[in-house]
Design a protein around this motif. Sequence first.
Motif, PDB file in Angstrom:
ATOM      1  N   PHE A   6       9.717   3.872   8.805  1.00 28.24           N
ATOM      2  CA  PHE A   6       9.692   5.114   8.007  1.00 28.24           C
ATOM      3  C   PHE A   6       9.490   5.038   6.443  1.00 28.24           C
ATOM      4  O   PHE A   6       9.282   6.042   5.955  1.00 28.24           O
ATOM      5  CB  PHE A   6      11.345   5.795   8.211  1.00 28.24           C
ATOM      6  N   LEU A   7       9.355   3.718   6.092  1.00 26.85           N
ATOM      7  CA  LEU A   7       9.029   3.597   4.733  1.00 26.85           C
ATOM      8  C   LEU A   7       7.682   3.917   4.116  1.00 26.85           C
ATOM      9  O   LEU A   7       7.365   4.024   3.060  1.00 26.85           O
ATOM     10  CB  LEU A   7       9.322   2.229   4.298  1.00 26.85           C
ATOM     11  N   THR A   8       6.737   4.257   5.190  1.00 21.40           N
ATOM     12  CA  THR A   8       5.499   4.296   5.088  1.00 21.40           C
ATOM     13  C   THR A   8       5.042   5.881   5.465  1.00 21.40           C
ATOM     14  O   THR A   8       5.344   6.215   6.443  1.00 21.40           O
ATOM     15  CB  THR A   8       4.189   3.353   5.645  1.00 21.40           C
ATOM     16  N   ASN A   9       4.257   6.547   4.420  1.00 22.89           N
ATOM     17  CA  ASN A   9       3.754   7.957   4.660  1.00 22.89           C
ATOM     18  C   ASN A   9       2.448   7.714   5.540  1.00 22.89           C
ATOM     19  O   ASN A   9       1.251   7.374   4.846  1.00 22.89           O
ATOM     20  CB  ASN A   9       3.774   8.547   3.535  1.00 22.89           C
ATOM     21  N   ALA A  10       2.585   8.061   6.741  1.00 21.13           N
ATOM     22  CA  ALA A  10       1.390   7.998   7.425  1.00 21.13           C
ATOM     23  C   ALA A  10       0.236   9.066   7.116  1.00 21.13           C
ATOM     24  O   ALA A  10      -0.876   8.583   7.307  1.00 21.13           O
ATOM     25  CB  ALA A  10       1.539   8.281   9.042  1.00 21.13           C
ATOM     26  N   LEU A  11       0.534   9.968   6.424  1.00 21.28           N
ATOM     27  CA  LEU A  11      -0.493  10.802   6.050  1.00 21.28           C
ATOM     28  C   LEU A  11      -1.092  10.274   4.922  1.00 21.28           C
ATOM     29  O   LEU A  11      -2.274  10.735   4.747  1.00 21.28           O
ATOM     30  CB  LEU A  11       0.219  12.451   5.650  1.00 21.28           C
ATOM     31  N   GLU A  12      -0.814   9.440   4.081  1.00 22.08           N
ATOM     32  CA  GLU A  12      -1.405   9.044   2.841  1.00 22.08           C
ATOM     33  C   GLU A  12      -2.057   7.931   3.279  1.00 22.08           C
ATOM     34  O   GLU A  12      -3.170   7.512   2.789  1.00 22.08           O
ATOM     35  CB  GLU A  12      -0.109   8.459   1.924  1.00 22.08           C
ATOM     36  N   VAL A  38       0.983 -15.105   2.699  1.00 24.58           N
ATOM     37  CA  VAL A  38       0.630 -14.969   4.166  1.00 24.58           C
ATOM     38  C   VAL A  38       2.019 -14.045   4.616  1.00 24.58           C
ATOM     39  O   VAL A  38       1.780 -13.208   5.231  1.00 24.58           O
ATOM     40  CB  VAL A  38       0.299 -15.949   4.993  1.00 24.58           C
ATOM     41  N   GLY A  39       3.039 -14.822   4.463  1.00 18.64           N
ATOM     42  CA  GLY A  39       4.376 -14.301   4.695  1.00 18.64           C
ATOM     43  C   GLY A  39       4.597 -12.742   4.349  1.00 18.64           C
ATOM     44  O   GLY A  39       5.129 -12.008   4.890  1.00 18.64           O
ATOM     45  N   LEU A  40       4.272 -12.581   2.789  1.00 17.81           N
ATOM     46  CA  LEU A  40       4.731 -10.958   2.439  1.00 17.81           C
ATOM     47  C   LEU A  40       3.507 -10.116   3.087  1.00 17.81           C
ATOM     48  O   LEU A  40       3.790  -8.924   3.176  1.00 17.81           O
ATOM     49  CB  LEU A  40       4.622 -11.088   0.775  1.00 17.81           C
ATOM     50  N   TRP A  41       2.305 -11.002   3.189  1.00 16.10           N
ATOM     51  CA  TRP A  41       1.344  -9.731   3.630  1.00 16.10           C
ATOM     52  C   TRP A  41       1.777  -9.519   5.355  1.00 16.10           C
ATOM     53  O   TRP A  41       1.545  -8.078   5.586  1.00 16.10           O
ATOM     54  CB  TRP A  41      -0.027 -10.812   3.898  1.00 16.10           C
ATOM     55  N   LEU A  42       2.417 -10.281   6.018  1.00 16.44           N
ATOM     56  CA  LEU A  42       2.748  -9.828   7.353  1.00 16.44           C
ATOM     57  C   LEU A  42       3.946  -8.781   7.150  1.00 16.44           C
ATOM     58  O   LEU A  42       4.239  -8.023   8.118  1.00 16.44           O
ATOM     59  CB  LEU A  42       3.249 -11.244   8.162  1.00 16.44           C
ATOM     60  N   LEU A  43       4.719  -9.064   6.306  1.00 10.72           N
ATOM     61  CA  LEU A  43       5.831  -8.357   6.003  1.00 10.72           C
ATOM     62  C   LEU A  43       5.376  -6.864   5.830  1.00 10.72           C
ATOM     63  O   LEU A  43       6.054  -5.949   6.235  1.00 10.72           O
ATOM     64  CB  LEU A  43       6.735  -8.910   4.938  1.00 10.72           C
ATOM     65  N   TRP A  44       4.372  -6.872   4.927  1.00 14.24           N
ATOM     66  CA  TRP A  44       3.893  -5.467   4.597  1.00 14.24           C
ATOM     67  C   TRP A  44       3.150  -4.789   5.639  1.00 14.24           C
ATOM     68  O   TRP A  44       3.514  -3.613   5.827  1.00 14.24           O
ATOM     69  CB  TRP A  44       2.665  -5.738   3.564  1.00 14.24           C
ATOM     70  N   LEU A  45       2.482  -5.724   6.559  1.00 15.48           N
ATOM     71  CA  LEU A  45       1.883  -5.037   7.874  1.00 15.48           C
ATOM     72  C   LEU A  45       3.124  -4.459   8.788  1.00 15.48           C
ATOM     73  O   LEU A  45       2.981  -3.300   9.379  1.00 15.48           O
ATOM     74  CB  LEU A  45       1.185  -5.919   8.680  1.00 15.48           C
ATOM     75  N   GLY A  46       4.052  -5.325   8.628  1.00 21.38           N
ATOM     76  CA  GLY A  46       5.460  -4.653   9.604  1.00 21.38           C
ATOM     77  C   GLY A  46       5.971  -3.491   8.981  1.00 21.38           C
ATOM     78  O   GLY A  46       6.450  -2.537   9.785  1.00 21.38           O
ATOM     79  N   LEU A  47       6.102  -3.381   7.466  1.00 20.28           N
ATOM     80  CA  LEU A  47       6.500  -2.106   6.962  1.00 20.28           C
ATOM     81  C   LEU A  47       5.770  -1.022   7.118  1.00 20.28           C
ATOM     82  O   LEU A  47       6.338   0.233   7.099  1.00 20.28           O
ATOM     83  CB  LEU A  47       6.814  -2.270   5.442  1.00 20.28           C
ATOM     84  N   ILE A  76       8.672   0.043  -1.673  1.00 22.10           N
ATOM     85  CA  ILE A  76       8.951  -1.057  -1.174  1.00 22.10           C
ATOM     86  C   ILE A  76       7.825  -1.720  -0.608  1.00 22.10           C
ATOM     87  O   ILE A  76       7.301  -2.791  -0.985  1.00 22.10           O
ATOM     88  CB  ILE A  76      10.206  -1.309  -0.240  1.00 22.10           C
ATOM     89  N   PRO A  77       6.831  -1.023   0.488  1.00 20.62           N
ATOM     90  CA  PRO A  77       5.655  -1.524   0.929  1.00 20.62           C
ATOM     91  C   PRO A  77       4.700  -1.903  -0.086  1.00 20.62           C
ATOM     92  O   PRO A  77       4.155  -2.986  -0.096  1.00 20.62           O
ATOM     93  CB  PRO A  77       5.016  -0.687   1.845  1.00 20.62           C
ATOM     94  N   ASP A  78       4.432  -1.006  -1.233  1.00 23.32           N
ATOM     95  CA  ASP A  78       3.539  -1.475  -2.105  1.00 23.32           C
ATOM     96  C   ASP A  78       3.908  -2.705  -3.307  1.00 23.32           C
ATOM     97  O   ASP A  78       2.889  -3.452  -3.478  1.00 23.32           O
ATOM     98  CB  ASP A  78       3.431  -0.230  -3.170  1.00 23.32           C
ATOM     99  N   ILE A  79       5.335  -2.674  -3.354  1.00 26.01           N
ATOM    100  CA  ILE A  79       5.733  -3.925  -4.030  1.00 26.01           C
ATOM    101  C   ILE A  79       5.636  -5.250  -3.218  1.00 26.01           C
ATOM    102  O   ILE A  79       5.078  -6.271  -4.086  1.00 26.01           O
ATOM    103  CB  ILE A  79       7.142  -3.779  -4.249  1.00 26.01           C
ATOM    104  N   VAL A  80       5.644  -5.067  -1.962  1.00 23.15           N
ATOM    105  CA  VAL A  80       5.393  -6.266  -1.169  1.00 23.15           C
ATOM    106  C   VAL A  80       3.864  -6.705  -1.008  1.00 23.15           C
ATOM    107  O   VAL A  80       3.706  -7.952  -1.282  1.00 23.15           O
ATOM    108  CB  VAL A  80       6.061  -6.292   0.476  1.00 23.15           C
ATOM    109  N   LEU A  81       3.081  -5.642  -1.004  1.00 20.32           N
ATOM    110  CA  LEU A  81       1.952  -6.059  -1.048  1.00 20.32           C
ATOM    111  C   LEU A  81       1.392  -6.573  -2.530  1.00 20.32           C
ATOM    112  O   LEU A  81       0.540  -7.359  -2.298  1.00 20.32           O
ATOM    113  CB  LEU A  81       1.055  -4.858  -0.770  1.00 20.32           C
ATOM    114  N   ALA A  82       1.722  -5.978  -3.637  1.00 20.15           N
ATOM    115  CA  ALA A  82       1.447  -6.441  -4.743  1.00 20.15           C
ATOM    116  C   ALA A  82       1.860  -7.947  -4.916  1.00 20.15           C
ATOM    117  O   ALA A  82       1.226  -8.741  -5.521  1.00 20.15           O
ATOM    118  CB  ALA A  82       2.164  -5.726  -5.838  1.00 20.15           C
ATOM    119  N   LEU A  83       3.049  -8.275  -4.599  1.00 18.35           N
ATOM    120  CA  LEU A  83       3.605  -9.708  -4.486  1.00 18.35           C
ATOM    121  C   LEU A  83       2.690 -10.604  -3.808  1.00 18.35           C
ATOM    122  O   LEU A  83       2.367 -11.779  -4.100  1.00 18.35           O
ATOM    123  CB  LEU A  83       5.118  -9.580  -4.095  1.00 18.35           C
ATOM    124  N   SER A  84       2.352 -10.051  -2.592  1.00 19.54           N
ATOM    125  CA  SER A  84       1.341 -10.940  -1.807  1.00 19.54           C
ATOM    126  C   SER A  84       0.037 -11.205  -2.458  1.00 19.54           C
ATOM    127  O   SER A  84      -0.520 -12.340  -2.320  1.00 19.54           O
ATOM    128  CB  SER A  84       1.043 -10.211  -0.415  1.00 19.54           C
TER     129      SER A  84
END
Length: 348
Positions: free
Chosen positions: A341-347, A328-337, A75-83
Amino acid sequence: MQLWQQFLGPMVDSLRYSTLASYAWEMPRLLFLIAGIPLLFAARWLLAYRRRSKLGVAFVQGQVRRDWSAVLRFIPDIVLALSLAFGIVALARPQRTDERVVQSGEGIDIVLVLDVSGSMELGDLRPNRLEAAKRMAHEFVDGRTGDRLGLVVFAGDAYSLAPLTTDYELLRESIDGLKLGMIANDGTAIGTALGVATNRLRDSHSRSRVCILLSDGENTAGSLDPLTAAQLAHAYGLKIYTIGLGQDGVVPFGTDGLGRTNYVNTRLDETTMRQIAGAAEGQFFRATDNAALRQVFQRINRYEKSEIKQTRFRNTRDYYRIYLFWCVGLWLLWLGLKNTFLTNALED
């Protein structure tokens, strides 16, 4: 409700295909960059895969179960791609242009004076003189822009069938409705017809006032002499073009009961037609067949041109802001995501 009309409604409408298709783009080539967004993520994944630390762990086949929640990590990658996609759309500058055309200038007032007497049934012009004249008058009307046109018909009497107007559809209907015998009193009242046309044009304030007379005979009816009528027209500032229709001599005229072609002897008073044109600073033309009649109207069309100026007003409105809001809205949403837990901090 007001929030929907002012903000949410336009935001949703901006995503419609019909809305995107209605835009003109200031830099349309930038839209091709949208196709490169998946390549950007593929390159990111490839770099992360090569640098990722690996730990060998052996699992027994069938012990690792797949769970649908695993797809949430995309989901974060999809949001970033849309942004990024909306950012590219904003950079391409979607626009709509409203163009308004204002015509200015002075047209010409023209009255067509058409003979509908019985002799117009003669067949030296195809299918007969009247139908050929109607067809050419129709083409003449189609070629005018911004001019006021009128129609006068005559046989033994003369009538104004259409006033000076820019309603060309009305004129075409009036011309199409002309027929032989529509005026009960047969004959050729050229002088009377010119008098009716002069009466139509004398109060005109146009810079140029023109009368086009089409007839195939000599003046045999009416109480006004044609030459006197032409001089009167000239006194009011009118210009008269005269067109003599048909051939002199023996010409076909219908068929008899056995289907054989009848012939009659006909004559055009060319001298009077020339005098009428000369008295009103016009010109005389002779049309002995359909092609010659078309050339006559084309020449008159070139002589009498109205000076119409067109001023174009273009109002261009940009719509990039709404797509910038999406970006900008989707970019801020990506930063929030990224902090969930949706994001793998190791990657990352």
